[in-house]
Motif scaffolding. Structure first.
Motif, PDB file in Angstrom:
ATOM      1  N   LEU A 150       0.827  -1.204   0.000  1.00  0.00           N
ATOM      2  CA  LEU A 150       0.000   0.000   0.000  1.00  0.00           C
ATOM      3  C   LEU A 150       0.863   1.257   0.000  1.00  0.00           C
ATOM      4  O   LEU A 150       0.492   2.275  -0.591  1.00  0.00           O
ATOM      5  CB  LEU A 150      -0.931   0.005   1.213  1.00  0.00           C
ATOM      6  CG  LEU A 150      -2.102  -0.983   1.174  1.00  0.00           C
ATOM      7  CD1 LEU A 150      -2.913  -0.900   2.461  1.00  0.00           C
ATOM      8  CD2 LEU A 150      -3.000  -0.712  -0.028  1.00  0.00           C
ATOM      9  N   VAL A 154      -0.330   3.935  -2.710  1.00  0.00           N
ATOM     10  CA  VAL A 154      -1.077   5.116  -2.277  1.00  0.00           C
ATOM     11  C   VAL A 154      -0.296   6.388  -2.596  1.00  0.00           C
ATOM     12  O   VAL A 154       0.917   6.435  -2.422  1.00  0.00           O
ATOM     13  CB  VAL A 154      -1.363   5.023  -0.754  1.00  0.00           C
ATOM     14  CG1 VAL A 154      -1.938   6.324  -0.232  1.00  0.00           C
ATOM     15  CG2 VAL A 154      -2.319   3.879  -0.477  1.00  0.00           C
ATOM     16  N   LYS A 155      -1.003   7.422  -3.043  1.00  0.00           N
ATOM     17  CA  LYS A 155      -0.337   8.650  -3.475  1.00  0.00           C
ATOM     18  C   LYS A 155      -0.333   9.747  -2.416  1.00  0.00           C
ATOM     19  O   LYS A 155       0.514  10.641  -2.468  1.00  0.00           O
ATOM     20  CB  LYS A 155      -0.997   9.171  -4.752  1.00  0.00           C
ATOM     21  CG  LYS A 155      -0.833   8.224  -5.944  1.00  0.00           C
ATOM     22  CD  LYS A 155      -1.433   8.804  -7.195  1.00  0.00           C
ATOM     23  CE  LYS A 155      -1.227   7.867  -8.392  1.00  0.00           C
ATOM     24  NZ  LYS A 155      -1.811   8.431  -9.638  1.00  0.00           N
ATOM     25  N   THR A 156      -1.280   9.719  -1.465  1.00  0.00           N
ATOM     26  CA  THR A 156      -1.343  10.759  -0.441  1.00  0.00           C
ATOM     27  C   THR A 156      -1.541  10.132   0.934  1.00  0.00           C
ATOM     28  O   THR A 156      -2.040   9.007   1.046  1.00  0.00           O
ATOM     29  CB  THR A 156      -2.492  11.743  -0.706  1.00  0.00           C
ATOM     30  OG1 THR A 156      -3.756  11.058  -0.568  1.00  0.00           O
ATOM     31  CG2 THR A 156      -2.393  12.340  -2.108  1.00  0.00           C
ATOM     32  N   ASN A 157      -1.187  10.894   1.978  1.00  0.00           N
ATOM     33  CA  ASN A 157      -1.369  10.411   3.341  1.00  0.00           C
ATOM     34  C   ASN A 157      -2.842  10.215   3.675  1.00  0.00           C
ATOM     35  O   ASN A 157      -3.206   9.259   4.359  1.00  0.00           O
ATOM     36  CB  ASN A 157      -0.746  11.400   4.331  1.00  0.00           C
ATOM     37  CG  ASN A 157       0.764  11.275   4.387  1.00  0.00           C
ATOM     38  OD1 ASN A 157       1.315  10.176   4.316  1.00  0.00           O
ATOM     39  ND2 ASN A 157       1.444  12.398   4.510  1.00  0.00           N
ATOM     40  N   ASN A 158      -3.680  11.128   3.224  1.00  0.00           N
ATOM     41  CA  ASN A 158      -5.113  11.014   3.518  1.00  0.00           C
ATOM     42  C   ASN A 158      -5.703   9.746   2.906  1.00  0.00           C
ATOM     43  O   ASN A 158      -6.542   9.079   3.523  1.00  0.00           O
ATOM     44  CB  ASN A 158      -5.864  12.242   3.002  1.00  0.00           C
ATOM     45  CG  ASN A 158      -5.605  13.480   3.842  1.00  0.00           C
ATOM     46  OD1 ASN A 158      -5.243  13.368   5.016  1.00  0.00           O
ATOM     47  ND2 ASN A 158      -5.773  14.650   3.264  1.00  0.00           N
ATOM     48  N   MET A 159      -5.275   9.434   1.699  1.00  0.00           N
ATOM     49  CA  MET A 159      -5.729   8.202   1.075  1.00  0.00           C
ATOM     50  C   MET A 159      -5.244   6.988   1.863  1.00  0.00           C
ATOM     51  O   MET A 159      -5.966   6.003   2.040  1.00  0.00           O
ATOM     52  CB  MET A 159      -5.242   8.120  -0.375  1.00  0.00           C
ATOM     53  CG  MET A 159      -5.785   6.925  -1.160  1.00  0.00           C
ATOM     54  SD  MET A 159      -5.086   6.828  -2.836  1.00  0.00           S
ATOM     55  CE  MET A 159      -5.649   8.392  -3.517  1.00  0.00           C
ATOM     56  N   GLY A 160      -4.020   7.076   2.367  1.00  0.00           N
ATOM     57  CA  GLY A 160      -3.469   5.980   3.162  1.00  0.00           C
ATOM     58  C   GLY A 160      -4.230   5.770   4.451  1.00  0.00           C
ATOM     59  O   GLY A 160      -4.508   4.634   4.850  1.00  0.00           O
ATOM     60  N   ALA A 162      -7.371   6.586   5.004  1.00  0.00           N
ATOM     61  CA  ALA A 162      -8.690   6.061   4.658  1.00  0.00           C
ATOM     62  C   ALA A 162      -8.635   4.564   4.354  1.00  0.00           C
ATOM     63  O   ALA A 162      -9.464   3.788   4.848  1.00  0.00           O
ATOM     64  CB  ALA A 162      -9.257   6.819   3.455  1.00  0.00           C
ATOM     65  N   MET A 163      -7.653   4.159   3.574  1.00  0.00           N
ATOM     66  CA  MET A 163      -7.538   2.740   3.222  1.00  0.00           C
ATOM     67  C   MET A 163      -7.199   1.887   4.438  1.00  0.00           C
ATOM     68  O   MET A 163      -7.708   0.776   4.593  1.00  0.00           O
ATOM     69  CB  MET A 163      -6.485   2.553   2.125  1.00  0.00           C
ATOM     70  CG  MET A 163      -6.879   3.149   0.794  1.00  0.00           C
ATOM     71  SD  MET A 163      -5.762   2.675  -0.545  1.00  0.00           S
ATOM     72  CE  MET A 163      -6.084   0.922  -0.680  1.00  0.00           C
ATOM     73  N   THR A 164      -6.362   2.414   5.331  1.00  0.00           N
ATOM     74  CA  THR A 164      -6.022   1.677   6.544  1.00  0.00           C
ATOM     75  C   THR A 164      -7.247   1.480   7.417  1.00  0.00           C
ATOM     76  O   THR A 164      -7.454   0.392   7.985  1.00  0.00           O
ATOM     77  CB  THR A 164      -4.936   2.417   7.337  1.00  0.00           C
ATOM     78  OG1 THR A 164      -3.776   2.582   6.510  1.00  0.00           O
ATOM     79  CG2 THR A 164      -4.557   1.641   8.586  1.00  0.00           C
TER      80      THR A 164
END
Length: 248
Positions: A150, A154-160, A162-164
């Motif tokens: 991941l 993943v391209k951004t911290n916020n996306m990371g 959310a996915m976590t």
């Protein structure tokens, strides 16, 4: 590779926020939910609730290491560290292992501390320590392997984040970490068989009770290993694309 491992391990050990996510918050949630779900229960019923919650919350909270892994990979990518390391003779797989192994140490220690907390505070049984140790190692391998892939996707911290949350909390609900899987609808019970959280939780419970045979551990151990191995393989394949996004 050793220098990367040492640097990453030291950097993470100095992160007090990581200590909160990895140990303090899981212990707080474990105490809180045990007090709620055991209120008014005694004897065997209380023991069964505790025997489910302690390994359940241990399995759930180890997945939050993914947030830290993603943040560190993105930071290295944006600061140009990834590109500088790529310009050295160090092979890509050694770079990934150097970044990956420190998190294995952290998660393994987290699992051991949380299980011993359950033993000291709630006197949960640890009847088969060798089986528990093996499952802990494989759970560590799986969780950090998923975190590794991941981190490259993943391209951004916020996306990371959310996915976590989806993986950690969604997987906890579907795998019976919050409530016994037998109480869930039949389609969720079927779906849970495809999730590593379910197999880790079931194996830890059996190892605690002392009811696991050698033949019983083969399936959960294999599933956890396969998840981790596939994740690392995808990470190796993804690395060139990740490197192209790196600054510098």
């Amino acid at each position: 590779m050793r220098s990367i491992i040492s640097f990453e391990l030291l950097k993470n050990l100095q992160d007090r926020g990581l200590l909160f996510w990895m140990l303090l918050l899981p212990i707080l949630f474990t105490v809180l939910f045990i007090s709620v779900f055991t209120s008014g229960t005694e004897g065997v019923a209380r023991e069964q609730v505790i025997l489910s919650i302690v390994p359940g919350y241990t399995v759930m909270f180890v997945f939050f290491i993914i947030i830290t892994m993603i943040a560190n990979f993105i930071k290295d990518r944006e600061l140009g560290m990834t590109a500088r390391i790529a310009s050295t003779p160090l092979p890509a797989y050694k770079y990934l292992l150097g970044k990956w192994i420190p998190y294995m140490y952290i998660v393994f220690v987290q699992i051991i501390v949380l299980l011993f907390f359950g033993k000291l505070v709630y006197d949960i049984p640890l009847e088969q320590p060798l089986f528990l140790l093996l499952i802990s190692v494989l759970l560590t391998f799986t969780v950090t392997g998923i975190g590794l892939v991941l981190s490259l996707l993943v391209k951004t911290n916020n996306m990371g984040i959310a996915m976590t949350q989806v993986i950690a909390l969604g997987g906890a609900v579907l795998s019976g970490l919050w409530m016994p899987i037998d109480m869930m609808p039949s389609f969720i019970q079927t779906l849970s068989k495809f999730l590593p959280q379910y197999w880790a939780h079931q194996a830890l419970q059996q190892g605690m009770e002392g009811s696991m045979q050698i033949s019983d551990i083969l399936l959960p151990a294999s599933i956890l290993f396969i998840y981790g191995f596939i994740a690392f393989t995808i990470a190796i394949l993804r690395y060139p694309a990740f490197l192209k996004m790196a600054r510098g």
